[in-house]
Design a protein around this motif. Structure first.
Motif, PDB file in Angstrom:
ATOM      1  N   GLY A  64       0.823  -1.207   0.000  1.00 42.91           N
ATOM      2  CA  GLY A  64       0.000   0.000   0.000  1.00 42.91           C
ATOM      3  C   GLY A  64       0.851   1.249   0.000  1.00 42.91           C
ATOM      4  N   GLY A  65       1.985   1.176   0.668  1.00 41.97           N
ATOM      5  CA  GLY A  65       2.875   2.320   0.610  1.00 41.97           C
ATOM      6  C   GLY A  65       3.102   2.969   1.955  1.00 41.97           C
ATOM      7  N   GLN A  66       4.024   3.902   1.964  1.00 41.32           N
ATOM      8  CA  GLN A  66       4.399   4.534   3.210  1.00 41.32           C
ATOM      9  C   GLN A  66       4.673   6.013   2.985  1.00 41.32           C
ATOM     10  OE1 GLN A  66       8.007   3.020   4.827  1.00 41.32           O
ATOM     11  NE2 GLN A  66       7.551   3.660   6.898  1.00 41.32           N
ATOM     12  N   LEU A  67       4.149   6.804   3.889  1.00 41.47           N
ATOM     13  CA  LEU A  67       4.421   8.236   3.845  1.00 41.47           C
ATOM     14  C   LEU A  67       5.680   8.482   4.670  1.00 41.47           C
ATOM     15  CD1 LEU A  67       2.939  10.837   2.789  1.00 41.47           C
ATOM     16  CD2 LEU A  67       2.174  11.157   5.129  1.00 41.47           C
ATOM     17  N   THR A  68       6.640   9.159   4.082  1.00 43.18           N
ATOM     18  CA  THR A  68       7.867   9.436   4.839  1.00 43.18           C
ATOM     19  C   THR A  68       8.061  10.940   4.961  1.00 43.18           C
ATOM     20  OG1 THR A  68       9.204   9.424   2.825  1.00 43.18           O
ATOM     21  CG2 THR A  68       9.037   7.343   4.023  1.00 43.18           C
ATOM     22  N   ILE A  69       8.606  11.339   6.085  1.00 38.29           N
ATOM     23  CA  ILE A  69       8.933  12.754   6.266  1.00 38.29           C
ATOM     24  C   ILE A  69      10.405  12.819   6.626  1.00 38.29           C
ATOM     25  CG2 ILE A  69       8.406  14.882   7.488  1.00 38.29           C
ATOM     26  CD1 ILE A  69       5.805  13.625   8.411  1.00 38.29           C
ATOM     27  N   LYS A  70      11.178  13.449   5.762  1.00 36.14           N
ATOM     28  CA  LYS A  70      12.588  13.643   6.100  1.00 36.14           C
ATOM     29  C   LYS A  70      12.759  15.121   6.433  1.00 36.14           C
ATOM     30  CE  LYS A  70      14.661   9.976   3.340  1.00 36.14           C
ATOM     31  NZ  LYS A  70      13.531   9.522   2.529  1.00 36.14           N
ATOM     32  N   ALA A  71      13.177  15.391   7.637  1.00 37.11           N
ATOM     33  CA  ALA A  71      13.392  16.779   8.045  1.00 37.11           C
ATOM     34  C   ALA A  71      14.804  16.893   8.613  1.00 37.11           C
ATOM     35  CB  ALA A  71      12.345  17.194   9.072  1.00 37.11           C
ATOM     36  N   PRO A  72      15.775  17.148   7.738  1.00 35.45           N
ATOM     37  CA  PRO A  72      17.178  17.135   8.176  1.00 35.45           C
ATOM     38  C   PRO A  72      17.492  18.191   9.227  1.00 35.45           C
ATOM     39  CG  PRO A  72      16.987  17.939   5.908  1.00 35.45           C
ATOM     40  CD  PRO A  72      15.644  17.432   6.301  1.00 35.45           C
ATOM     41  N   ASN A  73      16.667  19.238   9.289  1.00 32.22           N
ATOM     42  CA  ASN A  73      16.968  20.314  10.235  1.00 32.22           C
ATOM     43  C   ASN A  73      16.051  20.337  11.448  1.00 32.22           C
ATOM     44  OD1 ASN A  73      19.158  21.581   8.725  1.00 32.22           O
ATOM     45  ND2 ASN A  73      17.585  21.893   7.189  1.00 32.22           N
ATOM     46  N   ALA A  74      15.281  19.256  11.640  1.00 33.80           N
ATOM     47  CA  ALA A  74      14.336  19.239  12.763  1.00 33.80           C
ATOM     48  C   ALA A  74      15.062  19.269  14.106  1.00 33.80           C
ATOM     49  CB  ALA A  74      13.462  17.992  12.693  1.00 33.80           C
ATOM     50  N   LYS A  75      16.166  18.534  14.169  1.00 39.08           N
ATOM     51  CA  LYS A  75      16.858  18.434  15.449  1.00 39.08           C
ATOM     52  C   LYS A  75      17.702  19.665  15.725  1.00 39.08           C
ATOM     53  CE  LYS A  75      17.125  13.380  15.755  1.00 39.08           C
ATOM     54  NZ  LYS A  75      15.888  13.138  15.089  1.00 39.08           N
ATOM     55  N   MET A  76      18.136  20.297  14.690  1.00 36.76           N
ATOM     56  CA  MET A  76      18.937  21.513  14.812  1.00 36.76           C
ATOM     57  C   MET A  76      18.566  22.405  13.649  1.00 36.76           C
ATOM     58  SD  MET A  76      21.499  22.187  16.850  1.00 36.76           S
ATOM     59  CE  MET A  76      21.202  21.566  18.478  1.00 36.76           C
ATOM     60  N   PRO A  77      18.262  23.666  13.906  1.00 36.82           N
ATOM     61  CA  PRO A  77      17.987  24.540  12.765  1.00 36.82           C
ATOM     62  C   PRO A  77      19.272  24.736  11.974  1.00 36.82           C
ATOM     63  CG  PRO A  77      18.178  25.817  14.780  1.00 36.82           C
ATOM     64  CD  PRO A  77      18.266  24.370  15.176  1.00 36.82           C
TER      65      PRO A  77
END
Length: 196
Positions: A90-103
């Motif tokens: 069915g699939g998977q939604l992914t969120i990559k946020a490279p700056n979430a942990k550090m701006p």
């Protein structure tokens, strides 16, 4: 549109479909980060019924859906990508946020932020497989970064050689203003020892 986040076409299709199933007029998606700027940051995507958004949210009007972005999370959502990978399940939604942990930091950011950014974005991910983590304890007046080697790095005989060398090299290469690094558990260096 905010340039802070990219939502791919496949993700937009998928989200639009999910929203439709909710059967709520005007429902949107809201993206926010819990504990932004810390190693524990989590990027979250939630349904947002009309009236549930915050007045300060930034609205993205996409072709098939509306997305609210939490104002406080915006600097941490820079370069984030929301994607949907279809697969047999069915699939998977992914969120990559490279700056979430550090701006994102730049040359004008405080030295402390820049040291933390490199620790969290470059050094710690490589240590995570050993359960290790390095934290900045303090920055001395003479620009020495005092680091705490935690988790699996502590008490590991290799910590001195491999880790300190590698970490010191990386940090000094990236941040020339640093005078050096010191391990908080390094009791051999008593030059700056003081008691309170």
């Amino acid at each position: 549109m905010s340039d802070s986040i990219q939502i791919t076409d496949s993700a937009q299709d998928y989200l639009a479909e999910l929203l439709e199933k909710q059967n709520v007029e005007g429902i949107a998606v809201r993206i926010f980060i819990t504990q932004p700027g810390t190693p524990y940051a989590e990027t979250c995507l939630a349904y947002c019924r009309p009236g549930e958004e915050e007045p300060s949210d930034e609205l993205l009007e996409l072709e098939k859906l509306r997305v609210y972005l939490d104002k406080n999370s915006l600097p941490f959502l820079e370069e984030a990508v929301v994607d949907f990978n279809a697969d047999r399940m069915g699939g998977q939604l992914t969120i990559k946020a490279p700056n979430a942990k550090m701006p994102k930091v730049n040359a004008d950011s405080p030295l402390e932020d820049r040291v933390n950014y490199i620790l969290y974005s470059e050094i710690n991910p490589g240590l995570a497989s050993h359960g290790g983590e390095i934290k900045l304890v303090e920055l001395t007046e003479d620009q020495v970064a005092v680091l705490a080697f935690g988790g699996g790095c502590q008490g590991c005989a290799a910590v001195d050689l491999t880790l300190k060398d590698g970490v010191e090299r990386t940090l000094l290469e990236r941040i020339p203003e640093l005078a050096g690094i010191r391990d908080v558990t390094d009791h051999t260096d008593t030059t700056n020892a003081y008691y309170r």
